[in-house]
Write a protein that holds these residues in place. Structure first.
Motif, PDB file in Angstrom:
ATOM      1  N   ARG A  17       5.466   6.387   2.302  1.00  0.00           N
ATOM      2  CA  ARG A  17       5.256   7.756   1.834  1.00  0.00           C
ATOM      3  C   ARG A  17       4.900   8.643   3.026  1.00  0.00           C
ATOM      4  O   ARG A  17       4.079   8.263   3.863  1.00  0.00           O
ATOM      5  CB  ARG A  17       4.141   7.817   0.811  1.00  0.00           C
ATOM      6  N   PRO A  18       5.464   9.842   3.082  1.00  0.00           N
ATOM      7  CA  PRO A  18       5.137  10.765   4.176  1.00  0.00           C
ATOM      8  C   PRO A  18       3.644  11.074   4.205  1.00  0.00           C
ATOM      9  O   PRO A  18       3.019  11.286   3.180  1.00  0.00           O
ATOM     10  CB  PRO A  18       5.937  12.027   3.835  1.00  0.00           C
ATOM     11  N   GLY A  19       3.074  11.066   5.400  1.00  0.00           N
ATOM     12  CA  GLY A  19       1.675  11.415   5.582  1.00  0.00           C
ATOM     13  C   GLY A  19       0.672  10.324   5.248  1.00  0.00           C
ATOM     14  O   GLY A  19      -0.527  10.570   5.288  1.00  0.00           O
ATOM     15  N   CYS A  20       1.129   9.129   4.935  1.00  0.00           N
ATOM     16  CA  CYS A  20       0.204   8.048   4.606  1.00  0.00           C
ATOM     17  C   CYS A  20      -0.604   7.666   5.841  1.00  0.00           C
ATOM     18  O   CYS A  20      -0.041   7.396   6.903  1.00  0.00           O
ATOM     19  CB  CYS A  20       0.949   6.825   4.073  1.00  0.00           C
ATOM     20  N   GLN A  22      -2.536   5.008   6.095  1.00  0.00           N
ATOM     21  CA  GLN A  22      -2.667   3.548   6.189  1.00  0.00           C
ATOM     22  C   GLN A  22      -1.312   2.949   5.836  1.00  0.00           C
ATOM     23  O   GLN A  22      -1.056   2.555   4.718  1.00  0.00           O
ATOM     24  CB  GLN A  22      -3.751   3.052   5.227  1.00  0.00           C
ATOM     25  N   ARG A  23      -0.428   2.885   6.800  1.00  0.00           N
ATOM     26  CA  ARG A  23       0.953   2.462   6.563  1.00  0.00           C
ATOM     27  C   ARG A  23       1.100   0.976   6.230  1.00  0.00           C
ATOM     28  O   ARG A  23       2.046   0.579   5.584  1.00  0.00           O
ATOM     29  CB  ARG A  23       1.813   2.768   7.779  1.00  0.00           C
ATOM     30  N   ARG A  24       0.169   0.147   6.708  1.00  0.00           N
ATOM     31  CA  ARG A  24       0.312  -1.288   6.481  1.00  0.00           C
ATOM     32  C   ARG A  24      -0.994  -1.886   5.987  1.00  0.00           C
ATOM     33  O   ARG A  24      -2.066  -1.580   6.488  1.00  0.00           O
ATOM     34  CB  ARG A  24       0.723  -1.981   7.779  1.00  0.00           C
ATOM     35  N   GLU A  25      -0.894  -2.752   4.992  1.00  0.00           N
ATOM     36  CA  GLU A  25      -2.024  -3.516   4.458  1.00  0.00           C
ATOM     37  C   GLU A  25      -1.702  -4.985   4.669  1.00  0.00           C
ATOM     38  O   GLU A  25      -0.590  -5.421   4.400  1.00  0.00           O
ATOM     39  CB  GLU A  25      -2.189  -3.269   2.958  1.00  0.00           C
ATOM     40  N   GLY A  26      -2.652  -5.740   5.145  1.00  0.00           N
ATOM     41  CA  GLY A  26      -2.423  -7.161   5.378  1.00  0.00           C
ATOM     42  C   GLY A  26      -2.018  -7.396   6.812  1.00  0.00           C
ATOM     43  O   GLY A  26      -2.201  -6.534   7.648  1.00  0.00           O
ATOM     44  N   ALA A  48      -6.410   4.360  -3.283  1.00  0.00           N
ATOM     45  CA  ALA A  48      -7.232   4.648  -2.102  1.00  0.00           C
ATOM     46  C   ALA A  48      -6.637   5.721  -1.192  1.00  0.00           C
ATOM     47  O   ALA A  48      -7.377   6.545  -0.647  1.00  0.00           O
ATOM     48  CB  ALA A  48      -7.452   3.365  -1.293  1.00  0.00           C
ATOM     49  N   TYR A  49      -5.333   5.759  -1.033  1.00  0.00           N
ATOM     50  CA  TYR A  49      -4.717   6.637  -0.037  1.00  0.00           C
ATOM     51  C   TYR A  49      -3.841   7.751  -0.602  1.00  0.00           C
ATOM     52  O   TYR A  49      -3.445   8.651   0.125  1.00  0.00           O
ATOM     53  CB  TYR A  49      -3.904   5.810   0.960  1.00  0.00           C
ATOM     54  N   HIS A  50      -3.535   7.696  -1.905  1.00  0.00           N
ATOM     55  CA  HIS A  50      -2.667   8.705  -2.476  1.00  0.00           C
ATOM     56  C   HIS A  50      -3.218   9.324  -3.751  1.00  0.00           C
ATOM     57  O   HIS A  50      -2.544  10.111  -4.406  1.00  0.00           O
ATOM     58  CB  HIS A  50      -1.272   8.101  -2.740  1.00  0.00           C
ATOM     59  N   GLY A  51      -4.436   8.959  -4.136  1.00  0.00           N
ATOM     60  CA  GLY A  51      -5.093   9.556  -5.297  1.00  0.00           C
ATOM     61  C   GLY A  51      -4.457   9.234  -6.630  1.00  0.00           C
ATOM     62  O   GLY A  51      -4.672   9.935  -7.599  1.00  0.00           O
TER      63      GLY A  51
END
Length: 54
Positions: A17-20, A22-26, A48-51
């Motif tokens: 998603r644009p503007g994220c 936290q691009r990666r988890e794990g 957590a990051y996009h409401g």
């Protein structure tokens, strides 16, 4: 995108998603950790990051 490597028993989540912020988890490793991660990560990340609540 959820990426699962069954051979090495690991998983990660990548957000495009644009503007994220936290691009990666794990990644997470091991059977039990991968199962828990897969079951919860998308909803947790979106909340957590996009409401968004899933």
């Amino acid at each position: 995108m959820l990426v699962i490597d069954t051979e090495n028993v690991r998983a990660r989540y990548e957000c495009y998603r644009p503007g994220c912020s936290q691009r990666r988890e794990g990644p997470v490793f091991g059977s039990a950790s991968v199962q828990a991660f897969v079951a919860e990560i998308k909803g947790q990340h979106l909340a957590a990051y996009h409401g968004e609540k899933r």
